[in-house]
Design a protein around this motif. Structure first.
Motif, mmCIF file in Angstrom:
data_model
loop_
_atom_site.group_PDB
_atom_site.id
_atom_site.type_symbol
_atom_site.label_atom_id
_atom_site.label_comp_id
_atom_site.label_asym_id
_atom_site.label_seq_id
_atom_site.Cartn_x
_atom_site.Cartn_y
_atom_site.Cartn_z
ATOM 1 N N THR A 26 -13.086 6.486 0.628
ATOM 2 C CA THR A 26 -12.735 5.844 -0.639
ATOM 3 C C THR A 26 -13.590 6.414 -1.768
ATOM 4 O O THR A 26 -13.102 6.658 -2.880
ATOM 5 C CB THR A 26 -12.915 4.324 -0.524
ATOM 6 N N ASP A 249 -4.901 4.036 0.311
ATOM 7 C CA ASP A 249 -6.043 3.725 1.166
ATOM 8 C C ASP A 249 -5.555 2.835 2.312
ATOM 9 O O ASP A 249 -4.553 2.128 2.169
ATOM 10 C CB ASP A 249 -7.100 2.992 0.340
ATOM 11 N N GLU A 250 -6.283 2.898 3.432
ATOM 12 C CA GLU A 250 -5.938 2.052 4.574
ATOM 13 C C GLU A 250 -4.486 2.270 4.999
ATOM 14 O O GLU A 250 -3.728 1.328 5.177
ATOM 15 C CB GLU A 250 -6.088 0.581 4.162
ATOM 16 N N ARG A 350 -23.383 1.353 5.257
ATOM 17 C CA ARG A 350 -23.050 0.146 4.494
ATOM 18 C C ARG A 350 -24.122 -0.915 4.643
ATOM 19 O O ARG A 350 -24.480 -1.581 3.682
ATOM 20 C CB ARG A 350 -21.703 -0.411 4.966
HETATM 21 MG MG MG Z 1 -12.369 2.921 2.348
#
Ligand code: MG
Ligand code: ATP
Length: 402
Positions: A26, A249-250, A350
């Motif tokens: 992303t 996305d996804e 993350r």
């Molecule tokens: Mg992503």
């Protein structure tokens, strides 16, 4: 990719960013969007958005695809341009309301640095002048064909004469050359903008009378009319096509119907670049019971260029942490940074990025201007990562609610 998009070389094709969670897919798409500049359209959508109830799935996608194709239109118009030297508007009482006066005509004298010309105006232009609040000293443009008057701003001399220190009015140079000239206007719209205005122009009388009929969907006929008009402009050299990017996305959330729709759409003449991103491995294609890599049907997969993304290494994590800390205005010590980077290599990027905020909160509670390794350790005690959370679950499995 940015270079290929900018050169328009890659239109009608697709790219797949595939890799585990948190590997920057992303982030990469956002970076591409920033680098493309404002004239090249970039339309980000998340695959789950297509399951809205307002529109058919395919209509939603079609609109996204057409929003991603820009059309740069060059228009040569014959206009009058100059500084207003004199302006006189004749007013007469309104036919139905004698207390109100309305413009019925007038004259305006325009000048440039080289010439000057007096123009006689009919009621429509006189009204436009009054509406725009045109005064002596303004620089204006008059488009006689479109019946439009545009106030560009105040001329330098007029602004000096008024002598305001603070003024919201734009100050512009008095133009040079003749008053009546050919001027090129360039503006960029998308195919979708054109579709919408075409659809509005063709609203049927029935829907005007009975209302409620106006649908959010655009018919194929409207799109065909727009495509034909655009092709004609391109042939005449009046427009250029700027294929942009749709980022999905996804994309494993898409189902087999939408995949096949996209495969077909990519083969059409006017088509943008499609960038897909997914973190799924071999999984079922939604809406079917067969498995495929990334949950994408093989025929579509075969047409894509696939870019794999890999988990970040310790040094890369360190670099990203530095960027994040700067962006969040958190002052991390060298030791804290390295500790976070080591932790990130063991857990995930993350997780350590998320630890920055609580660690900085703990630091400020304890009156410290810097975030040290101790603050990060405390934050780590309070907020566990996934694997520690799983361990915790196992430990207390018997006592949790099922
Ligand atoms: Mg992503
Ligand atoms: N090159 C980079 N520079 C700065 N920050 C980055 C970079 N790569 C990733 N990040 C940061 O790392 C985090 C995870 O990246 P991102 O959201 O792009 O992962 P992803 O591959 O899309 O994961 P998912 O499959 O879960 O959607 C984000 O907070 C992002 O801002």
């Amino acid at each position: 990719m940015v270079q290929m998009v900018k050169k328009g070389k890659f239109a009608g094709r697709a790219i797949l960013l595939a890799g585990p969670p948190g590997t920057g897919k992303t982030a990469l798409a956002l970076a591409i969007a920033k680098e493309l500049g404002k004239d090249v359209p970039f339309v980000p959508i998340s695959a789950s958005e297509i399951y809205s109830t307002e529109m058919k799935k395919t209509e939603f996608l079609m609109q996204a695809l057409r929003k991603a194709i820009g059309v740069r239109i060059h228009e040569l118009r014959r206009i009058y341009e100059g500084k207003v030297e004199e302006l006189s508007i004749q007013q007469e009482p309104h036919p139905y309301n004698p207390f109100v006066k309305v413009p019925v005509g007038g004259t305006v004298r325009l000048s440039t640095k080289d010439s000057s010309q007096r123009l006689k105006m009919d009621q429509a232009f006189a009204t436009a002048m009054v509406r725009q609040g045109v005064e002596v000293g303004d620089v204006i443009q008059i488009d006689p064909e479109a019946g439009r008057v545009v106030k560009l701003g105040k001329s330098k001399e007029a602004a000096q004469k008024e002598g305001y220190d603070l003024s919201a009015v734009q100050v512009v140079e008095v133009p040079t050359g003749p008053i009546l000239k050919n001027k090129e206007f360039v503006y960029t719209v998308t195919l979708h903008d054109l579709d919408v205005s075409q659809a509005r122009a063709g609203v049927s009388v029935v829907s005007l009378l009975f209302g409620g009929e106006e649908s959010k969907e655009i018919s194929n006929e409207v799109r065909r009319t727009v495509d034909e008009a655009v092709k004609e402009w391109v042939e005449q050299g009046r427009a250029e096509i700027l294929p942009g990017v749709v980022f999905i996305d996804e994309c494993s959330m898409l189902d087999v119907e939408t995949f096949s729709f996209l495969t077909k759409a990519m083969e059409q003449e006017l088509s943008p670049i499609i960038i897909f991103a997914t973190n799924r491995g071999v999984t079922v294609v939604r809406g079917t019971d067969f498995q495929s890599p990334h949950g994408i049907p093989l025929d579509l997969l075969d047409r894509m260029l696939i870019i794999p993304t890999y988990p970040y290494k310790r040094d890369e994590i360190l670099e990203i942490l530095k960027i994040r800390a700067r962006a969040e205005k958190v002052n991390l010590t060298e030791e804290a940074l390295n500790y976070l980077a080591d932790l990130g290599a063991q857990t995930s990027l993350r997780y350590v990025v998320q630890l920055i905020a609580p660690a900085s909160e703990l630091a400020s509670q304890q009156g410290s201007k810097q975030v040290t390794k101790e603050h990060v350790e405390q934050a780590r005690q309070l907020f566990v990562d996934v694997s520690r959370s799983v361990r915790h679950l196992r430990e207390f499995e018997a006592r949790m609610l099922k």
